[in-house]
Design a protein around this motif. Structure first.
Motif, PDB file in Angstrom:
ATOM      1  N   PRO A 119       6.764  13.165  10.622  1.00 13.28           N
ATOM      2  CA  PRO A 119       8.151  13.477  10.790  1.00 13.28           C
ATOM      3  C   PRO A 119       9.001  13.033  11.986  1.00 13.28           C
ATOM      4  O   PRO A 119       9.834  12.406  11.770  1.00 13.28           O
ATOM      5  N   ALA A 120       8.348  12.956  13.054  1.00 18.16           N
ATOM      6  CA  ALA A 120       9.068  12.817  14.396  1.00 18.16           C
ATOM      7  C   ALA A 120       8.959  11.363  14.673  1.00 18.16           C
ATOM      8  O   ALA A 120       9.511  10.841  15.745  1.00 18.16           O
ATOM      9  N   LYS A 121       8.264  10.594  13.859  1.00 18.27           N
ATOM     10  CA  LYS A 121       8.349   8.997  14.228  1.00 18.27           C
ATOM     11  C   LYS A 121       9.668   8.518  13.806  1.00 18.27           C
ATOM     12  O   LYS A 121      10.381   8.870  13.211  1.00 18.27           O
ATOM     13  N   ALA A 122       9.958   7.213  14.314  1.00 21.65           N
ATOM     14  CA  ALA A 122      11.239   6.422  14.027  1.00 21.65           C
ATOM     15  C   ALA A 122      11.347   6.387  12.726  1.00 21.65           C
ATOM     16  O   ALA A 122      12.662   6.711  12.332  1.00 21.65           O
ATOM     17  N   LEU A 123      10.514   5.891  11.794  1.00 21.74           N
ATOM     18  CA  LEU A 123      10.642   6.017  10.466  1.00 21.74           C
ATOM     19  C   LEU A 123       9.521   7.278   9.856  1.00 21.74           C
ATOM     20  O   LEU A 123       8.419   6.862   9.852  1.00 21.74           O
ATOM     21  N   GLY A 124      10.141   8.591   9.751  1.00 21.74           N
ATOM     22  CA  GLY A 124       9.289   9.471   9.400  1.00 21.74           C
ATOM     23  C   GLY A 124       9.504   9.905   7.891  1.00 21.74           C
ATOM     24  O   GLY A 124      10.520   9.883   7.186  1.00 21.74           O
ATOM     25  N   CYS A 125       8.582  10.746   7.381  1.00 21.09           N
ATOM     26  CA  CYS A 125       8.545  11.496   5.857  1.00 21.09           C
ATOM     27  C   CYS A 125       8.629  12.991   6.326  1.00 21.09           C
ATOM     28  O   CYS A 125       9.073  13.178   7.359  1.00 21.09           O
ATOM     29  N   TYR A 126       8.640  13.695   5.214  1.00 23.51           N
ATOM     30  CA  TYR A 126       8.601  15.173   5.316  1.00 23.51           C
ATOM     31  C   TYR A 126       7.389  15.800   5.255  1.00 23.51           C
ATOM     32  O   TYR A 126       7.028  16.853   4.367  1.00 23.51           O
ATOM     33  N   GLY A 127       6.458  14.974   5.856  1.00 23.40           N
ATOM     34  CA  GLY A 127       4.839  15.417   5.856  1.00 23.40           C
ATOM     35  C   GLY A 127       4.104  14.635   6.580  1.00 23.40           C
ATOM     36  O   GLY A 127       4.493  13.894   7.438  1.00 23.40           O
ATOM     37  N   ASP A 128       2.880  14.341   6.168  1.00 25.42           N
ATOM     38  CA  ASP A 128       1.987  13.259   6.777  1.00 25.42           C
ATOM     39  C   ASP A 128       2.169  12.021   6.044  1.00 25.42           C
ATOM     40  O   ASP A 128       2.096  12.100   4.773  1.00 25.42           O
ATOM     41  N   GLY A 129       1.983  11.031   6.647  1.00 29.94           N
ATOM     42  CA  GLY A 129       2.133   9.487   5.649  1.00 29.94           C
ATOM     43  C   GLY A 129       1.936   8.421   6.602  1.00 29.94           C
ATOM     44  O   GLY A 129       1.962   8.495   7.998  1.00 29.94           O
ATOM     45  N   GLY A 130       1.593   7.324   6.170  1.00 25.82           N
ATOM     46  CA  GLY A 130       1.270   6.151   6.858  1.00 25.82           C
ATOM     47  C   GLY A 130       1.565   4.878   6.157  1.00 25.82           C
ATOM     48  O   GLY A 130       1.421   4.954   4.906  1.00 25.82           O
ATOM     49  N   ALA A 131       1.105   3.815   6.844  1.00 29.66           N
ATOM     50  CA  ALA A 131       1.055   2.417   6.047  1.00 29.66           C
ATOM     51  C   ALA A 131      -0.017   1.521   6.799  1.00 29.66           C
ATOM     52  O   ALA A 131       0.283   1.409   7.989  1.00 29.66           O
ATOM     53  N   VAL A 132      -0.562   0.669   6.196  1.00 25.09           N
ATOM     54  CA  VAL A 132      -1.292  -0.359   6.721  1.00 25.09           C
ATOM     55  C   VAL A 132      -0.832  -1.666   6.081  1.00 25.09           C
ATOM     56  O   VAL A 132      -0.359  -1.931   4.958  1.00 25.09           O
ATOM     57  N   PHE A 133      -0.908  -2.790   7.070  1.00 18.39           N
ATOM     58  CA  PHE A 133      -0.202  -3.961   6.740  1.00 18.39           C
ATOM     59  C   PHE A 133      -1.389  -5.009   7.147  1.00 18.39           C
ATOM     60  O   PHE A 133      -1.918  -5.089   7.904  1.00 18.39           O
ATOM     61  N   THR A 134      -1.284  -6.120   6.327  1.00 21.12           N
ATOM     62  CA  THR A 134      -2.064  -7.200   6.663  1.00 21.12           C
ATOM     63  C   THR A 134      -1.690  -8.464   5.810  1.00 21.12           C
ATOM     64  O   THR A 134      -0.818  -8.419   4.986  1.00 21.12           O
ATOM     65  N   ASP A 135      -1.907  -9.835   6.252  1.00 18.18           N
ATOM     66  CA  ASP A 135      -1.521 -10.827   5.468  1.00 18.18           C
ATOM     67  C   ASP A 135      -2.811 -11.555   5.029  1.00 18.18           C
ATOM     68  O   ASP A 135      -2.803 -12.692   4.137  1.00 18.18           O
ATOM     69  N   ASP A 136      -4.071 -10.799   4.821  1.00 20.32           N
ATOM     70  CA  ASP A 136      -5.315 -11.010   4.520  1.00 20.32           C
ATOM     71  C   ASP A 136      -5.374 -10.436   3.032  1.00 20.32           C
ATOM     72  O   ASP A 136      -5.881  -9.418   3.036  1.00 20.32           O
ATOM     73  N   GLU A 137      -5.969 -11.579   2.247  1.00 26.27           N
ATOM     74  CA  GLU A 137      -5.775 -10.874   0.660  1.00 26.27           C
ATOM     75  C   GLU A 137      -7.184 -10.207   0.422  1.00 26.27           C
ATOM     76  O   GLU A 137      -7.238  -8.900  -0.118  1.00 26.27           O
ATOM     77  N   GLU A 138      -8.257 -10.708   1.185  1.00 27.27           N
ATOM     78  CA  GLU A 138      -9.679  -9.908   0.795  1.00 27.27           C
ATOM     79  C   GLU A 138      -9.462  -8.466   1.710  1.00 27.27           C
ATOM     80  O   GLU A 138      -9.971  -7.577   1.188  1.00 27.27           O
ATOM     81  N   ALA A 139      -8.885  -8.468   2.852  1.00 30.27           N
ATOM     82  CA  ALA A 139      -8.689  -7.362   3.624  1.00 30.27           C
ATOM     83  C   ALA A 139      -7.768  -6.246   2.750  1.00 30.27           C
ATOM     84  O   ALA A 139      -8.096  -5.129   2.731  1.00 30.27           O
ATOM     85  N   TYR A 140      -6.763  -6.860   2.027  1.00 27.24           N
ATOM     86  CA  TYR A 140      -5.807  -5.972   1.289  1.00 27.24           C
ATOM     87  C   TYR A 140      -6.739  -5.486   0.254  1.00 27.24           C
ATOM     88  O   TYR A 140      -6.666  -4.198  -0.054  1.00 27.24           O
ATOM     89  N   ARG A 141      -7.510  -6.072  -0.577  1.00 24.09           N
ATOM     90  CA  ARG A 141      -8.413  -5.527  -1.614  1.00 24.09           C
ATOM     91  C   ARG A 141      -9.287  -4.515  -0.942  1.00 24.09           C
ATOM     92  O   ARG A 141      -9.350  -3.655  -1.732  1.00 24.09           O
ATOM     93  N   LEU A 142      -9.902  -4.702   0.059  1.00 22.63           N
ATOM     94  CA  LEU A 142     -10.724  -3.729   0.595  1.00 22.63           C
ATOM     95  C   LEU A 142     -10.023  -2.451   1.036  1.00 22.63           C
ATOM     96  O   LEU A 142     -10.470  -1.148   0.875  1.00 22.63           O
ATOM     97  N   LEU A 143      -8.898  -2.740   1.344  1.00 23.92           N
ATOM     98  CA  LEU A 143      -7.956  -1.245   1.813  1.00 23.92           C
ATOM     99  C   LEU A 143      -7.647  -0.485   0.547  1.00 23.92           C
ATOM    100  O   LEU A 143      -7.702   0.917   0.520  1.00 23.92           O
ATOM    101  N   LEU A 144      -7.352  -1.371  -0.427  1.00 23.26           N
ATOM    102  CA  LEU A 144      -6.988  -0.597  -1.733  1.00 23.26           C
ATOM    103  C   LEU A 144      -8.366   0.328  -2.309  1.00 23.26           C
ATOM    104  O   LEU A 144      -8.072   1.149  -2.615  1.00 23.26           O
ATOM    105  N   SER A 145      -9.340  -0.266  -2.098  1.00 23.96           N
ATOM    106  CA  SER A 145     -10.773   0.347  -2.449  1.00 23.96           C
ATOM    107  C   SER A 145     -10.915   1.629  -1.608  1.00 23.96           C
ATOM    108  O   SER A 145     -11.036   2.734  -1.952  1.00 23.96           O
TER     109      SER A 145
END
Ligand code: PLP
Length: 375
Positions: A192-218
């Motif tokens: 919540p206290a971060k510049a873009l915050g929700c009303y609990g815990d949350g986060g996001a991972v970003f990548t441009d690599d398709e294989e890395a993306y598939r691994l993250l989803l799994s």
């Protein structure tokens, strides 16, 4: 007048109440509480906003940093280079994977990972021959991106994976490249206290690599394979829930306006404080999202006097962070000594942060500055 807040989440809610309430009501009406359509919409919008191909929303900023290390199969015997002056999670994720954090010093002006110290620690680790250098996690501390052009070059030279810890970075940029777009992976937090915050815990991972993306989803859902009940690796339960996504969407739509407001607030602080205080140094070509507005006192004693004086005047000031990670009790077995990383240690002793958020008023900034200048 209302009590001055360090980060006024209530003011933001008053501005966005209609959209946030409607988003919450929609999720409840739809009963799609996990992986609902708002989650996918948020991921698309976030990826487009930061300029990355892929976004995987997750349950916390800590998961957002841990999952890239898991995807790269970083573990026992591996070294992960991190700054000593940051929030604990930056190093903790290396330890959670069984790897060893190797602490680096900070730039005394920007507070971010020093590329010189990073290279020194990589060479030392190679020379010691005990750990295999694998990754660097560089932090966008207080909103200013780390020196990614220099750090990426070092990572390329030594064959290391670069992860951007953008938990405080959302809203910052280098040139026209936004935070969350540096390195092979970037992780951010919606605490919540971060510049873009929700009303609990949350986060996001970003990548441009398709294989890395598939691994993250799994990894996000118990190491799933082609369907939910096929498990091909050890993963986590690290989903962002639908309610949080619905709350984040209107906040993301208001983000640019809030970010501009924080930048203007920082400029007002700068104008009123620069004659007496050591104000934030933003590198040429860089911009900070000013999630935090952090000053340096001249000495630990002066900081104590300032923070105490502000509190007595009803102004909340915070110390992020009072203790460098290499001197935390849990890392005693690694054998670091006081004096090993002098800039990080000194910053822990002299920095303090002033009230800052997307709805702070000119009057409130004036009150803080008057109190500070009268101390
Ligand atoms: C907040 C933060 C994290 C962790 O995020 P959580 O969402 O609290 O798990 C990691 N790194 C930094 C620099 C942070 O400020």
């Amino acid at each position: 007048m209302q009590k001055l807040a360090f980060n006024d989440l209530g003011a933001q809610y008053r501005h966005l109440k209609k959209e946030i309430d409607a988003g919450i009501a929609d999720v409840i009406a739809g009963s799609h509480f996990i992986s609902g359509p708002q989650v996918e919409q948020l991921e698309k919008e976030l990826a487009a906003y930061v300029g990355r191909k892929y976004c995987v929303s997750v349950a916390s900023g800590t998961d957002a940093l841990r999952m890239p290390l898991m995807a790269e199969e970083i573990g026992k015997g591996d070294a992960v280079f991190v700054p000593a002056f940051t929030f604990f999670a930056t190093a903790e994720v290396a330890s959670l994977c069984g790897a060893t954090p190797v602490f680096c010093d900070s730039d005394p002006d920007t507070f971010n990972l020093s590329p010189q110290s990073l290279e020194k620690q990589i060479k030392k680790t190679l020379g010691d021959g005990k750990l295999k250098p694998r990754a660097v996690i560089a932090v966008d501390l207080f909103g200013q991106p780390a020196d990614f052009p220099a750090i990426q070059q070092i990572c390329d030279q030594y064959g290391l994976i670069l992860v951007e810890d953008a938990a405080q970075g959302f809203g910052g940029a280098i040139g026209d490249k936004r935070a969350c777009s540096f390195g092979k992976y970037s992780g951010t937090s919606f605490f919540p206290a971060k510049a873009l915050g929700c009303y609990g815990d949350g986060g996001a991972v970003f990548t441009d690599d398709e294989e890395a993306y598939r691994l993250l989803l799994s990894l996000r859902v118990h190491g799933k394979g082609s369907f939910k009940y096929e498990n091909v690796r050890i993963g986590l339960n690290a989903r962002l829930d639908t309610l949080q996504a619905a709350i984040l969407l209107p906040k993301l739509h208001a983000f640019d306006q809030e970010n501009e407001h924080r930048k203007k607030a920082a400029a007002l602080y700068e104008k009123q404080l620069r004659d007496r205080f050591s104000t934030p140094v933003i590198k040429k070509g860089f911009s900070s999202g000013f999630g935090y507005y952090t000053l340096k006192a001249e000495s630990p004693e002066e900081r104590e006097r300032i923070v105490g004086g502000l509190k007595a005047a009803g102004i909340p000031a915070m110390v992020y962070y009072p203790k460098p990670l290499h001197l935390q009790k849990v890392y005693e077995p690694l054998g670091y000594q006081a004096g090993d990383l002098p800039n990080a240690e000194r910053l822990c002793n002299i920095v303090f942060s002033l009230p800052m958020h997307g709805y702070i008023t000119e009057e409130e900034i004036g009150l803080v500055c008057t109190a500070l200048n009268n101390l």
